[in-house]
Design a protein around this motif. Structure first.
Motif, PDB file in Angstrom:
ATOM      1  N   THR A   3       0.840  -1.211   0.000  1.00 15.11           N
ATOM      2  CA  THR A   3       0.000   0.000   0.000  1.00 15.11           C
ATOM      3  C   THR A   3       0.867   1.250   0.000  1.00 15.11           C
ATOM      4  O   THR A   3       0.595   2.216  -0.730  1.00 15.11           O
ATOM      5  N   MET A   4       1.930   1.239   0.811  1.00 10.92           N
ATOM      6  CA  MET A   4       2.850   2.373   0.853  1.00 10.92           C
ATOM      7  C   MET A   4       3.493   2.585  -0.517  1.00 10.92           C
ATOM      8  O   MET A   4       3.611   3.724  -0.993  1.00 10.92           O
ATOM      9  N   TYR A   5       3.891   1.512  -1.156  1.00  2.00           N
ATOM     10  CA  TYR A   5       4.507   1.607  -2.483  1.00  2.00           C
ATOM     11  C   TYR A   5       3.533   2.218  -3.489  1.00  2.00           C
ATOM     12  O   TYR A   5       3.895   3.138  -4.253  1.00  2.00           O
ATOM     13  N   LEU A   6       2.289   1.746  -3.481  1.00  3.31           N
ATOM     14  CA  LEU A   6       1.294   2.245  -4.430  1.00  3.31           C
ATOM     15  C   LEU A   6       0.951   3.706  -4.170  1.00  3.31           C
ATOM     16  O   LEU A   6       0.761   4.481  -5.119  1.00  3.31           O
ATOM     17  N   LEU A   7       0.883   4.095  -2.911  1.00  2.00           N
ATOM     18  CA  LEU A   7       0.587   5.490  -2.587  1.00  2.00           C
ATOM     19  C   LEU A   7       1.672   6.428  -3.117  1.00  2.00           C
ATOM     20  O   LEU A   7       1.382   7.548  -3.536  1.00  2.00           O
ATOM     21  N   ILE A   8       2.917   5.964  -3.080  1.00 12.02           N
ATOM     22  CA  ILE A   8       4.024   6.802  -3.555  1.00 12.02           C
ATOM     23  C   ILE A   8       4.038   6.889  -5.080  1.00 12.02           C
ATOM     24  O   ILE A   8       4.100   7.984  -5.649  1.00 12.02           O
ATOM     25  N   VAL A   9       3.968   5.735  -5.762  1.00  5.83           N
ATOM     26  CA  VAL A   9       4.105   5.746  -7.224  1.00  5.83           C
ATOM     27  C   VAL A   9       2.890   6.343  -7.916  1.00  5.83           C
ATOM     28  O   VAL A   9       2.991   6.798  -9.070  1.00  5.83           O
ATOM     29  N   THR A  10       1.735   6.351  -7.260  1.00  7.93           N
ATOM     30  CA  THR A  10       0.527   6.925  -7.884  1.00  7.93           C
ATOM     31  C   THR A  10       0.281   8.363  -7.440  1.00  7.93           C
ATOM     32  O   THR A  10      -0.748   8.942  -7.797  1.00  7.93           O
ATOM     33  N   ASP A  11       1.222   8.922  -6.689  1.00  5.96           N
ATOM     34  CA  ASP A  11       1.090  10.322  -6.255  1.00  5.96           C
ATOM     35  C   ASP A  11       1.474  11.236  -7.425  1.00  5.96           C
ATOM     36  O   ASP A  11       2.656  11.391  -7.744  1.00  5.96           O
ATOM     37  N   THR A  12       0.468  11.827  -8.054  1.00  7.13           N
ATOM     38  CA  THR A  12       0.710  12.702  -9.207  1.00  7.13           C
ATOM     39  C   THR A  12       0.254  14.136  -8.965  1.00  7.13           C
ATOM     40  O   THR A  12       0.426  14.990  -9.834  1.00  7.13           O
TER      41      THR A  12
END
Length: 352
Positions: free
Chosen positions: A130-139
């Protein structure tokens, strides 16, 4: 041989090994001319720090957490963000980054540690992903840096050029040696503190909860509090290593949260020896060394590492340190056997 004698002998052995490692660590930069090799040694020290703390969690306390890289990344990200957004010196930001990692780990612990076994593993893995997805999808644009829009978490590119450890300005061309000394010092402090924890009464409580939870609880050990404590202890040094990693490379991105990184850390502990103090260091030397030797093997590099790990699990279930310990005990027992036989065959004195 009494338990007290065995314990003192083990401490003496650990002290000798520590002194030899200290001498080797001091001498190493004088024997390595290649910047690449020294850089790989620094990276290996980061792996060893993370592995030692995961070993403290799983090997000694029996908590199968898969959030170790998330805690590592959290410490690194907080350190980088403090420097990037507030302009702090990176040395000042390292401690808040480590403390933030501890708070983050305690939140994870509160959410996960009332469960046991595979449920803890699945929950902590879910948190990491979840942490990984929150970072990479932060646009979303958080701030403008010149003409470039920056996301709050740095997004898929992460953070860069937010400061360094000051060794470049101080040591010029020898800055990598300075960074090596700093990371090696952190590794030494981590191992000393971990050793103190393992040998302390609370360390006995951790091992009791791992070996026989029902008996430990019956003897008054609070399982949830003890596990939350070890979670926080391991998180401090893991988060501090994450901040130092960001400072050393002057960059940090979501790549540190990759599954391959997590699996590599777990493999280091398994190959070295789960629940052994020196296991993470030995496992790091073996796997990082093997990975470097197979650097030119291309796609067979991963296959080679997989074979090493598989053979280690099959042939050495206790890891390299466990096997070496068993071998040392066998040699000691067999070397003492002739002396014991001679004593038994010796005639008694006349006055006895």
């Amino acid at each position: 041989m009494t338990t007290k004698t065995k314990a003192s002998g083990a401490i003496r052995t650990d002290l000798i090994i520590s002194l030899l490692l200290l001498v080797a660590a001091v001498a190493l930069p004088f024997f390595i001319d290649s910047r690449y090799v020294l850089g790989q040694v620094v990276l290996a020290l980061f792996y060893a720090i993370i592995a030692s703390q995961w070993n403290l969690l799983f090997g000694f306390a029996g908590i199968f957490s898969l959030a170790q890289m998330a805690i590592y990344a959290f410490g690194g990200y907080v350190t980088a963000m403090i420097c990037f957004y507030f302009g702090w010196n990176i040395w000042v930001a390292l401690v808040p980054g480590a403390l933030a990692a501890v708070i983050f780990s305690l939140i994870i612990g509160l959410a996960c540690l009332r469960s046991t076994g595979v449920y803890v593993a699945l929950l902590t893995l879910a948190i990491t992903q979840t942490m990984y997805l929150l970072i990479v999808t932060d646009t979303e644009c958080f701030t403008m840096v010149g003409s470039i829009c920056r996301q709050f978490t740095g997004g898929a590119v992460g953070f860069a050029r937010f400061g360094d450890l000051g060794t470049r300005a101080l040591l010029k061309g020898q800055w990598l040696v300075g960074n090596y000394a700093i990371v090696a010092t952190l590794f030494a402090l981590t191992m000393i503190f971990t050793y103190a924890v393992v040998k302390s009464p609370i360390g006995l409580a951790f091992r009791a909860l791992k070996d026989n939870p029902a008996y430990a609880v019956a003897r008054g050990v609070n399982r949830f509090q003890a596990q939350l404590l070890v979670f926080g202890i391991s998180a401090f040094f893991t988060g501090l290593a994450g901040g130092l990693y960001a400072a050393h490379f002057q960059a940090i991105g979501p790549g540190v949260l990759s599954m391959s990184q997590l699996m590599f850390i777990i493999a280091i502990v398994v190959v070295g020896g789960v629940g052994t103090f020196w296991g993470p260091l030995v496992g790091t030397v073996v796997l990082v060394g093997a990975d470097e030797l197979m650097r030119e093997a291309g796609e067979f590099r991963t296959l080679g590492l997989g074979i090493i790990i598989a053979l280690s699990i099959i042939l050495m279930p206790k890891g390299l340190v466990g096997r070496l310990t068993d071998l040392a005990r066998w040699l000691k027992r067999h070397s003492a056997a002739p002396e014991q036989a001679a004593l038994k065959g010796k005639p008694a004195h006349a006055g006895e």
